[in-house]
Design an enzyme around this catalytic site. Sequence first.
Site, short mmCIF file in Angstrom:
data_model
loop_
_atom_site.label_atom_id
_atom_site.label_comp_id
_atom_site.label_asym_id
_atom_site.label_seq_id
_atom_site.Cartn_x
_atom_site.Cartn_y
_atom_site.Cartn_z
CE LYS A 220 -43.82 -50.04 0.90
NZ LYS A 220 -45.14 -50.73 0.69
CD GLU A 294 -37.16 -64.59 4.01
OE1 GLU A 294 -37.38 -65.41 3.09
OE2 GLU A 294 -37.99 -64.25 4.85
CB CYS A 328 -40.83 -66.95 2.20
SG CYS A 328 -40.35 -66.79 3.91
CD GLU A 425 -43.00 -67.59 -3.32
OE1 GLU A 425 -42.76 -66.50 -3.86
OE2 GLU A 425 -42.59 -67.90 -2.20
P1 NAP Z 1 -43.94 -57.76 -3.30
O1 NAP Z 1 -44.53 -57.11 -4.49
O2 NAP Z 1 -42.58 -58.32 -3.38
O3 NAP Z 1 -44.02 -56.69 -2.12
C1 NAP Z 1 -43.22 -56.71 -0.96
C2 NAP Z 1 -42.95 -55.29 -0.51
O4 NAP Z 1 -42.18 -54.58 -1.51
C3 NAP Z 1 -44.19 -54.47 -0.31
O5 NAP Z 1 -43.99 -53.60 0.80
C4 NAP Z 1 -44.28 -53.71 -1.60
O6 NAP Z 1 -45.08 -52.58 -1.55
C5 NAP Z 1 -42.85 -53.37 -1.84
N1 NAP Z 1 -42.52 -53.02 -3.23
C6 NAP Z 1 -43.23 -53.27 -4.36
N2 NAP Z 1 -42.56 -52.82 -5.44
C7 NAP Z 1 -41.41 -52.28 -4.99
C8 NAP Z 1 -40.28 -51.66 -5.62
N3 NAP Z 1 -40.20 -51.52 -6.94
N4 NAP Z 1 -39.26 -51.23 -4.84
C9 NAP Z 1 -39.29 -51.38 -3.51
N5 NAP Z 1 -40.34 -51.95 -2.85
C10 NAP Z 1 -41.38 -52.39 -3.58
O7 NAP Z 1 -44.87 -58.91 -2.78
P2 NAP Z 1 -46.45 -58.98 -2.97
O8 NAP Z 1 -46.93 -58.16 -4.10
O9 NAP Z 1 -47.00 -58.64 -1.67
O10 NAP Z 1 -46.64 -60.52 -3.31
C11 NAP Z 1 -46.38 -61.02 -4.62
C12 NAP Z 1 -45.73 -62.38 -4.55
O11 NAP Z 1 -44.50 -62.28 -3.86
C13 NAP Z 1 -46.50 -63.41 -3.74
O12 NAP Z 1 -47.54 -64.00 -4.43
C14 NAP Z 1 -45.40 -64.36 -3.39
O13 NAP Z 1 -45.13 -65.22 -4.45
C15 NAP Z 1 -44.22 -63.46 -3.15
N6 NAP Z 1 -44.04 -63.14 -1.72
C16 NAP Z 1 -43.01 -63.70 -1.05
C17 NAP Z 1 -42.86 -63.42 0.31
C18 NAP Z 1 -41.78 -64.01 1.13
O14 NAP Z 1 -41.92 -64.09 2.35
N7 NAP Z 1 -40.67 -64.40 0.56
C19 NAP Z 1 -43.74 -62.58 0.97
C20 NAP Z 1 -44.76 -62.00 0.23
C21 NAP Z 1 -44.89 -62.28 -1.10
P3 NAP Z 1 -46.66 -52.78 -1.87
O15 NAP Z 1 -47.17 -53.54 -0.69
O16 NAP Z 1 -47.21 -51.46 -1.97
O17 NAP Z 1 -46.73 -53.58 -3.15
#
Ligand code: NAP
Length: 521
Positions: A220, A294, A328, A425
Amino acid sequence: MHRSTADDEFHQKVTDTRGPLGLLKDMMLMKQTSSSSLRALEFAARSHRMFIDGEWVPAASGETFDTINPATEELLATVPKGGAEDIDRAVRAARKAFEYDAPWRRMTPSERGKVIHRIGDLILENADELAMIETLDNGKPFSVARHGDIPFAADVFHYMSGWATKVEGSSIPLGQKYLAFTQKEPVGVVGVVIAWNFPLLLCAWKLGPALAAGCTVVVKPAEQTPLAALRLAEIAREAGLPDGVLNVVTGYGDAGAALTAHPHVDKVTFTGSTEVGKKIVHAATGNLKKVSLELGGKSPNIVYADADLTTAIPAVANAIFAYHGQACNAGSRLYVEKSIFDKVVVGVSDYANSIVLGPGAESTTQMGPLVSDEQLNRILGYIAAGKGDGAQIAAGGERHGSKGYFVKPTVLTDTRPDMSVVREEIFGPVLVAMPFTDASDVIRQANDSPYGLAAGVFTTNLSRAYTTAARLQAGTVYINQYHMLNAALPFGGFKESGWGRELGRLAVDDFMESKSVVAAL
Ligand code: NAP
Ligand code: MG
């Protein structure tokens, strides 16, 4: 812009599927319309379907959603909005492909390794197109995708293909009456949920070891960047991956939630926020599926007064500004020994001010837009909060332009440990810089975080470098450089930065079960 007949024909061809709106702008951004750029645009403009059990299918609901080019804020592509029903279909396909007598399981490890290696070859053969897909969907500069993400993704498949033939159990001596050995087996059906910062590369990090172990997979991708995973599914099929081994369901977080809660998924591997990581742990309790995570970071970078500043200044700047801070492991907290603090802050600020912002498709661009309006507002919100708390702006501190989600590379000083810009973050190009006087105190400050993904140390004193590295709570410590990643080098987090390790041998182990077989003689 010079336009050829081929350009006009191409434009005509895609107008039917997407409308001319964003497309012409995208083409103009590219200045030159190389065939690979056109292939990327043609791919984006397609009427997309998801990949389940070797077939291209719409969402069961028939619904779709849009993905936006963050440099232009225009529509880039429309993809199926998969939900729980589609996830269920994909998981069933992966389950079937995992059956003991299915083609994937009947392959020898050597045959399996060859398919995985071929995926790496095909990524390189299509590198220009894949890089442009990343640029259009995520915003990153084409050169970064072309010379960073894409060859690294290929390298991960190449490296991991070798493990298919090399994972071994051992024979265990239990005395004359028994024959006992362990064998490694694939854990089963794997759910892959990933973020938008490295759309193809994160697929490679997860799929390489999962396939090497012999698992089957449902991916996904992030809603902001669904295109790379769809293109990768085509490549994997061309490489000879049997139907059902890799399935891609595009959709929102609810699709991710359905995947991570599904009773027939044996393991979930996730890259994204710590917040969603915790939700996934809860979702996994239903069938106690294995979980690798991760997650986020707030990685410290320590510069001692004896550091070689000609190396350290660009390295600490690059630690935060590379990938627009959307990494990250970004080095987002800078601790500099007091005697050289001003010099380093000036150096890093000059570096920040010199970075050329623009659409990723332009060849002069060094930093592209943030991925979405949500991230733009989030990052501007953090900068405003920092200012409100009394931080000073040494560089940047505002949006760049009014179209596209650009934020100027930003350096904040006069911050305190309790400020949100120091603790949380931000996930954008925002660095907080703080002076220190005492080595033990700076290590305490560096470790004073719920995260523990990475850390950096800059010093010419070898024993100080190693002593500091030993005391830092981080999955990776960079010494006199930052961001060195390799397919062979394990990567992952201490504390709330995650569970398990990506890359290297450890990643393959995470997709395997060990079975002990004991026979009476
Ligand atoms: P996120 O909400 O953690 O999304 C990552 C993935 O998880 C996406 O594919 C997302 O789908 C999916 N997802 C969302 N809610 C879920 C749930 N309840 N169960 C399973 N999967 C779910 O990250 P983001 O919204 O893109 O970014 C938010 C913040 O996360 C950033 O500002 C940053 O601080 C952090 N982040 C960290 C990393 C890293 O590499 N560690 C990468 C990205 C973001 P959708 O795309 O549809 O929401
Ligand atoms: Mg999200």
